[in-house]
Scaffold this motif. Structure first.
Motif, PDB file in Angstrom:
ATOM      1  N   TYR A   4       0.816  -1.210   0.000  1.00 15.38           N
ATOM      2  CA  TYR A   4       0.000   0.000   0.000  1.00 15.38           C
ATOM      3  C   TYR A   4       0.853   1.265   0.000  1.00 15.38           C
ATOM      4  N   LEU A   5       0.273   2.314  -0.586  1.00 16.32           N
ATOM      5  CA  LEU A   5       0.894   3.641  -0.566  1.00 16.32           C
ATOM      6  C   LEU A   5       0.066   4.545   0.339  1.00 16.32           C
ATOM      7  N   ALA A   6       0.741   5.419   1.074  1.00 15.59           N
ATOM      8  CA  ALA A   6       0.010   6.381   1.896  1.00 15.59           C
ATOM      9  C   ALA A   6      -0.040   7.726   1.188  1.00 15.59           C
ATOM     10  N   THR A   7      -1.158   8.412   1.336  1.00 15.34           N
ATOM     11  CA  THR A   7      -1.302   9.765   0.799  1.00 15.34           C
ATOM     12  C   THR A   7      -1.681  10.682   1.951  1.00 15.34           C
ATOM     13  N   ILE A   8      -0.875  11.704   2.142  1.00 18.10           N
ATOM     14  CA  ILE A   8      -1.075  12.561   3.305  1.00 18.10           C
ATOM     15  C   ILE A   8      -1.196  14.018   2.858  1.00 18.10           C
ATOM     16  N   GLY A   9      -2.184  14.694   3.389  1.00 18.78           N
ATOM     17  CA  GLY A   9      -2.323  16.135   3.162  1.00 18.78           C
ATOM     18  C   GLY A   9      -2.400  16.828   4.516  1.00 18.78           C
ATOM     19  N   LEU A  10      -1.723  17.952   4.643  1.00 10.87           N
ATOM     20  CA  LEU A  10      -1.735  18.646   5.929  1.00 10.87           C
ATOM     21  C   LEU A  10      -2.419  20.008   5.801  1.00 10.87           C
ATOM     22  N   GLU A  11      -3.141  20.343   6.854  1.00 11.01           N
ATOM     23  CA  GLU A  11      -3.758  21.653   6.941  1.00 11.01           C
ATOM     24  C   GLU A  11      -3.146  22.299   8.180  1.00 11.01           C
ATOM     25  N   VAL A  12      -2.333  23.319   7.948  1.00 11.25           N
ATOM     26  CA  VAL A  12      -1.604  23.923   9.064  1.00 11.25           C
ATOM     27  C   VAL A  12      -2.167  25.307   9.352  1.00 11.25           C
ATOM     28  N   GLN A 118      17.382  10.549   8.179  1.00 10.67           N
ATOM     29  CA  GLN A 118      18.091  11.354   7.178  1.00 10.67           C
ATOM     30  C   GLN A 118      18.917  10.524   6.207  1.00 10.67           C
ATOM     31  N   LYS A 119      19.186   9.287   6.597  1.00 10.24           N
ATOM     32  CA  LYS A 119      20.013   8.429   5.731  1.00 10.24           C
ATOM     33  C   LYS A 119      19.168   7.658   4.715  1.00 10.24           C
ATOM     34  N   MET A 120      17.838   7.685   4.897  1.00  9.86           N
ATOM     35  CA  MET A 120      17.000   6.888   3.983  1.00  9.86           C
ATOM     36  C   MET A 120      15.837   7.722   3.456  1.00  9.86           C
ATOM     37  N   ILE A 121      16.197   8.828   2.831  1.00  9.72           N
ATOM     38  CA  ILE A 121      15.177   9.714   2.291  1.00  9.72           C
ATOM     39  C   ILE A 121      14.697   9.176   0.945  1.00  9.72           C
ATOM     40  N   ALA A 122      13.382   8.970   0.836  1.00  7.88           N
ATOM     41  CA  ALA A 122      12.829   8.322  -0.355  1.00  7.88           C
ATOM     42  C   ALA A 122      13.018   9.182  -1.607  1.00  7.88           C
ATOM     43  N   THR A 123      12.652  10.456  -1.509  1.00 10.03           N
ATOM     44  CA  THR A 123      12.781  11.349  -2.660  1.00 10.03           C
ATOM     45  C   THR A 123      13.566  12.571  -2.228  1.00 10.03           C
ATOM     46  N   LYS A 124      14.797  12.662  -2.700  1.00  9.36           N
ATOM     47  CA  LYS A 124      15.652  13.804  -2.340  1.00  9.36           C
ATOM     48  C   LYS A 124      15.052  15.109  -2.865  1.00  9.36           C
ATOM     49  N   ASP A 125      15.200  16.171  -2.109  1.00  7.39           N
ATOM     50  CA  ASP A 125      14.787  17.519  -2.511  1.00  7.39           C
ATOM     51  C   ASP A 125      13.340  17.564  -3.017  1.00  7.39           C
ATOM     52  N   LYS A 126      12.490  16.815  -2.348  1.00  6.32           N
ATOM     53  CA  LYS A 126      11.089  16.794  -2.756  1.00  6.32           C
ATOM     54  C   LYS A 126      10.437  18.140  -2.435  1.00  6.32           C
ATOM     55  N   ASP A 168       0.646  15.542  -1.375  1.00  6.25           N
ATOM     56  CA  ASP A 168       1.930  15.136  -1.957  1.00  6.25           C
ATOM     57  C   ASP A 168       2.805  14.381  -0.974  1.00  6.25           C
ATOM     58  N   ILE A 169       2.376  14.338   0.282  1.00  9.10           N
ATOM     59  CA  ILE A 169       3.229  13.774   1.331  1.00  9.10           C
ATOM     60  C   ILE A 169       2.980  12.267   1.408  1.00  9.10           C
ATOM     61  N   ALA A 170       4.075  11.492   1.389  1.00  8.81           N
ATOM     62  CA  ALA A 170       3.917  10.045   1.262  1.00  8.81           C
ATOM     63  C   ALA A 170       4.319   9.261   2.508  1.00  8.81           C
ATOM     64  N   SER A 171       4.873   9.933   3.515  1.00  8.35           N
ATOM     65  CA  SER A 171       5.305   9.182   4.695  1.00  8.35           C
ATOM     66  C   SER A 171       5.291  10.083   5.929  1.00  8.35           C
ATOM     67  N   PRO A 172       5.292   9.467   7.118  1.00 12.72           N
ATOM     68  CA  PRO A 172       5.351  10.258   8.351  1.00 12.72           C
ATOM     69  C   PRO A 172       6.598  11.142   8.376  1.00 12.72           C
ATOM     70  N   GLU A 173       7.689  10.656   7.808  1.00 11.33           N
ATOM     71  CA  GLU A 173       8.943  11.415   7.832  1.00 11.33           C
ATOM     72  C   GLU A 173       8.841  12.654   6.931  1.00 11.33           C
ATOM     73  N   GLU A 174       8.168  12.514   5.793  1.00 13.23           N
ATOM     74  CA  GLU A 174       7.975  13.684   4.926  1.00 13.23           C
ATOM     75  C   GLU A 174       7.063  14.714   5.595  1.00 13.23           C
ATOM     76  N   ALA A 175       6.069  14.228   6.339  1.00 13.81           N
ATOM     77  CA  ALA A 175       5.189  15.154   7.059  1.00 13.81           C
ATOM     78  C   ALA A 175       6.009  15.934   8.088  1.00 13.81           C
ATOM     79  N   PHE A 176       6.901  15.228   8.750  1.00 15.22           N
ATOM     80  CA  PHE A 176       7.801  15.847   9.737  1.00 15.22           C
ATOM     81  C   PHE A 176       8.659  16.916   9.058  1.00 15.22           C
ATOM     82  N   ALA A 177       9.246  16.562   7.927  1.00 16.87           N
ATOM     83  CA  ALA A 177      10.135  17.484   7.216  1.00 16.87           C
ATOM     84  C   ALA A 177       9.355  18.716   6.734  1.00 16.87           C
ATOM     85  N   TYR A 178       8.160  18.475   6.223  1.00 20.00           N
ATOM     86  CA  TYR A 178       7.314  19.565   5.729  1.00 20.00           C
ATOM     87  C   TYR A 178       7.042  20.585   6.842  1.00 20.00           C
TER      88      TYR A 178
END
Lengths: 484, 95
Positions: A4-12, A118-126, A168-178
């Motif tokens: 499965y793929l996750a799709t995440i959208g944030l409202e800040v 930081q060592k296993m970033i799925a998409t660099k410079d996303k 556009d966010i695909a993982s908990p780590e990308e949500a964190f980075a965002y």
């Protein structure tokens, strides 16, 4: 097994850094006595009329510029109608079809991810695209008690940005980075203090999962009560596998709102969404439309150097590594400290190293922020220069540093006071070397029979004999020469 | 644009107004004729007319970001049907 793929959208939601509220002159102050910053406008009393805070509009324009949004020529305010005691007018002033900013993006970079990821970033410079940014008013704060709820209207009417991302966010780590990047941008621009603990930045999360290879998004579930950036990551790290597990077991998901419990580390059902809300938006007749051009012009003049621009400049101007530049520019005050210290430095990279190692750990031990640092940036540069020019060695430098940190005295003064000047006089070191060689026949023999590491031992003995004052590289050279 | 087939029950629910069946019928027909009246606007040819939210051609009415004292707390809470600990008390609500 289906993947499965996750799709995440944030409202800040971000509270703007203004003195007064969005539509009235009441003070914006966190932690004030309840119901002390209120007036007929923010209490929604009949006949009160709202007037826009120009600074809030400028800050919104600045956010739009920094995030590369499109800003239309005209925006307006609308009423969003619903009944809830935290909204005394029974509508919230918001923006519906003509928001201030459209589009834009938040660029992620390696260091914005959690350290362990930081060592296993799925998409660099996303880049995470934005749908829109609009300006609205915050609602009052509710306290839920045993049988009643209590309302404090101080927060009601605080200018609030709503920043909506594309999914556009695909993982908990990308949500964190965002969120990390967004928070940093808000602080860089002076748009908001964006302190999540104070509720100045808040986040709602929408997350769904779908089988790899399919196009249609899965059932969207909303998460609430995510009170920190790491909480968002933990909440998603729990929720995504939960949804996948249900689907793999043949179950179905309902559109629902779930509450994250950070202590128990799980999400629980709050409510099922039965039907889409009907907020009956319409233009607020009390507020005239806004022509954005003068606001954008004012914001343009205030546009700060962006974090990624600062990083690139640190690398180019001071020769520090990409990584060090990121850490140094992470915090605006830290960046300013480094820049002041490194400006006149012969070796800015060494200044950076002192900040990133000794200074940061000393600050952490003393629980001080860089703002309260007892060593002025110029003073740190002086210390580094004393070391680089050979007046003191680096071990002595640590001693001087500790003294500077605890007393606030200047490096040169401490060196004089403690008689720490490094001995770089060849004659004096030769005398010490002779003494060491005479006292250590074993290691001398070892060295001569090819054990190169024996030299380090002898050098250590020499340093000890000089009470740490000998110039270490000179000591090494002289010993080596004498052993030939 | 609102539909002329407006459901009074739905509107009443959104506005938290309880209606009897008789009232529902009355308001359904009354609101229906109001909407029919407004619908006449739909017959106008509006090509080339910019949509506006306001009739006045006035823009950018702003105030400075300056703080002024608001109401005294005693006055604020005096208006609340119930208060305690300086908070306005309401029937317990949970999102």
């Amino acid at each position: 097994m289906t993947e499965y793929l996750a799709t995440i959208g944030l409202e800040v939601h971000v509270q703007l850094r203004t003195r007064s509220k969005m539509f009235c002159s009441c003070a914006v102050e966190f932690g004030a006595e309840p119901n002390t910053h209120v007036c007929p406008v923010c209490l929604g009393l009949p006949g009160a009329l709202p007037v826009m805070n120009e600074e809030a509009l400028r800050l919104t324009a600045l956010a739009g510029l920094m995030l590369g949004c499109e800003i239309g020529p005209v925006c307006k305010f609308d009423r969003k109608n619903y009944f809830y005691p935290d909204m005394p007018k029974n509508y919230q002033i918001s923006q519906y079809d003509l928001p201030f900013c459209l589009g834009g993006a938040v660029p992620l970079h390696d260091l914005s991810y959690p350290k362990d990821a930081q060592k296993m970033i799925a998409t660099k410079d996303k880049k995470i695209r934005l749908v829109r940014i609009h300006l609205e008013e915050d609602v009052a704060k509710s306290f839920h008690m045993e049988t009643v709820s209590g309302i404090d209207f101080n927060r009601a009417g605080t200018p609030l940005l709503e920043i909506v991302s594309e999914p556009d966010i695909a993982s908990p780590e990308e949500a964190f980075a965002y969120l990390t990047v967004l928070q940093q941008l808000m602080i860089y621009g002076g748009i908001s203090d964006a302190d999540m603990e104070k509720g100045q930045m808040r986040c709602d999360v929408n997350v769904s999962v779908r089988p790899v290879g399919t196009e249609k998004f899965g059932t969207k579930i909303e998460l609430k009560n995510l009170n920190s950036i790491s909480g968002v990551r933990r909440g998603l790290a729990f929720e995504i596998p939960r949804q996948i597990e249900i689907l793999r077991a043949g179950g179905t998901l309902d559109q629902e709102t779930r509450r994250w419990d950070d202590v128990r580390g799980e999400t629980t059902l709050m409510r099922i969404k039965e039907s889409a809300h009907d907020y009956r938006y319409f233009p607020d007749p009390d507020l005239l439309p806004v022509r954005t051009a003068p606001l954008v012009a004012a914001a343009r003049a205030r546009q700060p150097e962006l974090p990624w621009e600062k990083r690139a400049r640190f690398v180019a101007d001071f020769g520090v590594s990409e990584y060090d530049a990121s850490v140094l520019s992470d915090d605006l005050e830290m960046a300013a400290y480094f820049e002041t210290a490194a400006k006149g430095a012969r070796k800015p990279k060494n200044v950076a190293n002192w900040i990133l190692n000794d200074l940061q750990s000393a600050l952490a031990t003393a629980s001080l922020g860089i703002r309260d640092c007892p060593i002025r940036p110029e003073g740190l540069d002086e210390l580094v220069h004393l070391i680089d020019s050979g007046v003191i060695n680096s071990r002595q430098g640590k001693e001087v540093f500790a003294e500077m940190f605890s007393t606030g005295k200047a490096a040169a003064g401490i060196v004089e006071e403690k008689g720490l000047r490094q001995v770089s006089d060849a004659g004096a070191i030769e005398a010490l070397a002779d003494e060491v060689l005479a006292a250590n026949p074993g290691p001398v023999a070892d060295y001569k029979s090819g054990k190169a590491s024996a030299l380090n031992f002898l050098k250590g003995q020499l340093m000890k004999l000089s009470k740490g004052k000998a110039n270490p590289s000179l000591a090494g050279e002289i010993l080596e020469k004498k052993l030939q | 644009m609102s539909s002329p087939n407006l459901d009074v029950r739905d509107v009443a629910r959104l506005a938290r107004i309880e209606l009897t069946d008789k009232e529902t019928d009355t308001f359904q027909s009354q609101l229906g004729s109001v909407l029919e009246y407004v619908e006449q606007l739909g017959k106008l040819d509006l090509t080339g007319v910019e949509p506006t939210a306001h009739a006045n051609p006035i823009f950018n009415v702003f105030r400075e970001d300056a703080v002024e004292p608001g109401l005294r707390r005693e006055a604020v809470l005096a208006n609340a049907p119930q208060s305690a600990n300086n908070l306005v008390l309401v029937t317990k609500v949970l999102e």
